[in-house]
Design a protein around this motif. Structure first.
Motif, PDB file in Angstrom:
ATOM      1  N   UNK A  68       0.845  -1.201   0.000  1.00  0.00           N
ATOM      2  CA  UNK A  68       0.000   0.000   0.000  1.00  0.00           C
ATOM      3  C   UNK A  68       0.877   1.247   0.000  1.00  0.00           C
ATOM      4  N   UNK A  69       0.562   2.250  -0.826  1.00  0.00           N
ATOM      5  CA  UNK A  69       1.388   3.466  -0.859  1.00  0.00           C
ATOM      6  C   UNK A  69       1.187   4.311   0.393  1.00  0.00           C
ATOM      7  N   UNK A  70       2.120   5.219   0.622  1.00  0.00           N
ATOM      8  CA  UNK A  70       1.957   6.187   1.700  1.00  0.00           C
ATOM      9  C   UNK A  70       0.856   7.181   1.309  1.00  0.00           C
ATOM     10  N   UNK A  71       0.081   7.668   2.279  1.00  0.00           N
ATOM     11  CA  UNK A  71      -1.032   8.574   1.971  1.00  0.00           C
ATOM     12  C   UNK A  71      -0.613   9.831   1.213  1.00  0.00           C
ATOM     13  N   UNK A  72       0.597  10.353   1.485  1.00  0.00           N
ATOM     14  CA  UNK A  72       1.022  11.598   0.835  1.00  0.00           C
ATOM     15  C   UNK A  72       1.723  11.360  -0.504  1.00  0.00           C
ATOM     16  N   UNK A  73       1.828  10.096  -0.923  1.00  0.00           N
ATOM     17  CA  UNK A  73       2.424   9.783  -2.233  1.00  0.00           C
ATOM     18  C   UNK A  73       1.693   8.573  -2.804  1.00  0.00           C
ATOM     19  N   UNK A  74       0.398   8.774  -3.039  1.00  0.00           N
ATOM     20  CA  UNK A  74      -0.491   7.674  -3.418  1.00  0.00           C
ATOM     21  C   UNK A  74      -0.162   7.047  -4.763  1.00  0.00           C
ATOM     22  N   UNK A  75       0.601   7.763  -5.603  1.00  0.00           N
ATOM     23  CA  UNK A  75       0.914   7.241  -6.934  1.00  0.00           C
ATOM     24  C   UNK A  75       2.387   6.880  -7.077  1.00  0.00           C
ATOM     25  N   UNK A  76       3.040   6.614  -5.946  1.00  0.00           N
ATOM     26  CA  UNK A  76       4.473   6.312  -5.987  1.00  0.00           C
ATOM     27  C   UNK A  76       4.800   5.035  -5.220  1.00  0.00           C
ATOM     28  N   UNK A  77       5.803   4.314  -5.726  1.00  0.00           N
ATOM     29  CA  UNK A  77       6.291   3.148  -5.021  1.00  0.00           C
ATOM     30  C   UNK A  77       6.977   3.539  -3.723  1.00  0.00           C
ATOM     31  N   UNK A  78       7.335   2.539  -2.944  1.00  0.00           N
ATOM     32  CA  UNK A  78       7.909   2.752  -1.618  1.00  0.00           C
ATOM     33  C   UNK A  78       9.307   2.143  -1.565  1.00  0.00           C
ATOM     34  N   UNK A  79      10.249   2.857  -0.952  1.00  0.00           N
ATOM     35  CA  UNK A  79      11.611   2.353  -0.742  1.00  0.00           C
ATOM     36  C   UNK A  79      11.828   2.145   0.753  1.00  0.00           C
ATOM     37  N   UNK A  80      12.324   0.979   1.136  1.00  0.00           N
ATOM     38  CA  UNK A  80      12.663   0.699   2.528  1.00  0.00           C
ATOM     39  C   UNK A  80      14.062   0.094   2.556  1.00  0.00           C
ATOM     40  N   UNK A  81      14.979   0.763   3.250  1.00  0.00           N
ATOM     41  CA  UNK A  81      16.371   0.333   3.288  1.00  0.00           C
ATOM     42  C   UNK A  81      16.774  -0.068   4.700  1.00  0.00           C
ATOM     43  N   UNK A  82      17.445  -1.196   4.808  1.00  0.00           N
ATOM     44  CA  UNK A  82      17.949  -1.648   6.112  1.00  0.00           C
ATOM     45  C   UNK A  82      19.405  -2.056   5.970  1.00  0.00           C
ATOM     46  N   UNK A  83      20.128  -2.020   7.086  1.00  0.00           N
ATOM     47  CA  UNK A  83      21.545  -2.381   7.082  1.00  0.00           C
ATOM     48  C   UNK A  83      21.845  -3.194   8.327  1.00  0.00           C
ATOM     49  N   UNK A  84      22.492  -4.330   8.128  1.00  0.00           N
ATOM     50  CA  UNK A  84      22.810  -5.226   9.237  1.00  0.00           C
ATOM     51  C   UNK A  84      24.318  -5.318   9.430  1.00  0.00           C
ATOM     52  N   UNK A  85      24.758  -5.028  10.659  1.00  0.00           N
ATOM     53  CA  UNK A  85      26.168  -5.158  11.010  1.00  0.00           C
ATOM     54  C   UNK A  85      26.372  -6.544  11.615  1.00  0.00           C
ATOM     55  N   UNK A  86      26.753  -7.477  10.774  1.00  0.00           N
ATOM     56  CA  UNK A  86      26.912  -8.866  11.192  1.00  0.00           C
ATOM     57  C   UNK A  86      28.070  -8.995  12.170  1.00  0.00           C
ATOM     58  N   UNK A  87      27.875  -9.647  13.333  1.00  0.00           N
ATOM     59  CA  UNK A  87      28.974  -9.822  14.299  1.00  0.00           C
ATOM     60  C   UNK A  87      30.187 -10.527  13.711  1.00  0.00           C
ATOM     61  N   UNK A  88      29.997 -11.324  12.653  1.00  0.00           N
ATOM     62  CA  UNK A  88      31.124 -11.991  12.016  1.00  0.00           C
ATOM     63  C   UNK A  88      32.015 -11.008  11.261  1.00  0.00           C
ATOM     64  N   UNK A  89      31.487  -9.811  10.987  1.00  0.00           N
ATOM     65  CA  UNK A  89      32.233  -8.829  10.205  1.00  0.00           C
ATOM     66  C   UNK A  89      33.220  -8.030  11.037  1.00  0.00           C
TER      67      UNK A  89
END
Length: 260
Positions: A68-89
């Motif tokens: 579902x789009x965000x209410x203030x951008x009803x005609x646009x896709x959504x970007x969600x970015x996450x970053x994981x700091x793996x303890x093995x790194x």
């Protein structure tokens, strides 16, 4: 010997090298470490990239699903970015919920893509106000030798360049390439003793007074900037940082992204 004493000795060592115009690994102040980028490395992802920046390694996967789009951008896709700091790194990384630095780096990566208009989000609209494509960008740090930020941002845009919108799989028409309009590239510099150094190694990140990341677009405009650390930057340092960042971004784009 205590960690604090080691930190002081390390800072003095790097500072004294700086006074001689040198760095720990022999690079010049404006030299980026060797970069290796490989794409389509995750079979079940819509797009993926592995990036090695010096000895720093990240793996980026892009997944898409209908949402579902965000209410203030009803005609646009959504970007969600996450970053994981793996303890093995790194021994400094811990398992559990994302820490503040991981959240900050994910936001900088996300902001560069979003504010540059790298993705034409209008083309990711399925039914205005009801259904759009949601783009999930997941960054996993595999090895930390400094400057995770630039490796992550480079990996994100490389993965997006290879991504396919899975219309057939989701019953939403034909597959299509991710609608990419720009290729933002992040360049990070650190201030050590008044000198600005590009692409900091791990020790340089540890001892620097200030770190600044500048994200620039293909036309040289700035789409993101993030400063951290207690030290100030003079106007001259900031202008120099922007000039170097835009130049280095252009070089990386030419060498690594335009042929993906």
């Amino acid at each position: 010997m205590g960690n604090e004493v080691m930190s002081v000795l390390k800072k003095d060592y790097i500072y004294n090298l700086m006074l001689k115009g040198e760095r720990e690994d022999g690079r010049t102040f404006d030299e980026i470490r060797d970069i290796d980028i490989r794409t389509n490395v995750i079979e079940k992802a819509e797009g993926s990239a592995w990036v090695k920046l010096g000895e720093t390694e990240v793996l980026v996967g892009v997944k898409l699903q209908v949402g579902t789009p965000f209410p203030d951008s009803a005609d646009q896709g959504v970007i969600i970015t996450s970053l994981e700091l793996n303890p093995l790194a790194s021994p400094d990384f811990e398992a559990g919920p994302p820490k503040e630095n991981a959240i900050e780096m994910a936001r900088v990566t996300d902001r560069g893509i979003r504010e540059s208009g790298a993705i034409d989000l209008n083309k990711l609209c399925i039914t205005e106000g009801e259904e759009v494509w949601m783009v999930f960008i997941d960054v996993h740090v595999l090895n930390n030798y400094g400057n995770i930020q630039d490796a992550s941002s480079l990996g994100a845009i490389a993965a997006l360049l290879t991504a396919t919108v899975p219309g057939k799989r989701e019953g939403k028409g034909e597959d299509m390439p991710m609608p990419i309009r720009d290729m933002p590239v992040a360049i990070t510099l650190v201030n050590i003793g008044g000198e600005m150094m590009v692409d900091p190694g791990l020790d340089e990140e540890t001892v620097c007074e200030t770190r600044i990341t500048i994200v620039s677009n293909q036309d040289g405009s700035i789409s993101g900037m993030q400063k951290s650390g207690d030290g100030p930057l003079t106007e001259e340092q900031l202008l120099k940082a922007v000039s170097v960042a835009c130049q280095k971004a252009s070089e990386l784009r030419e060498a690594h992204l335009l042929n993906i």
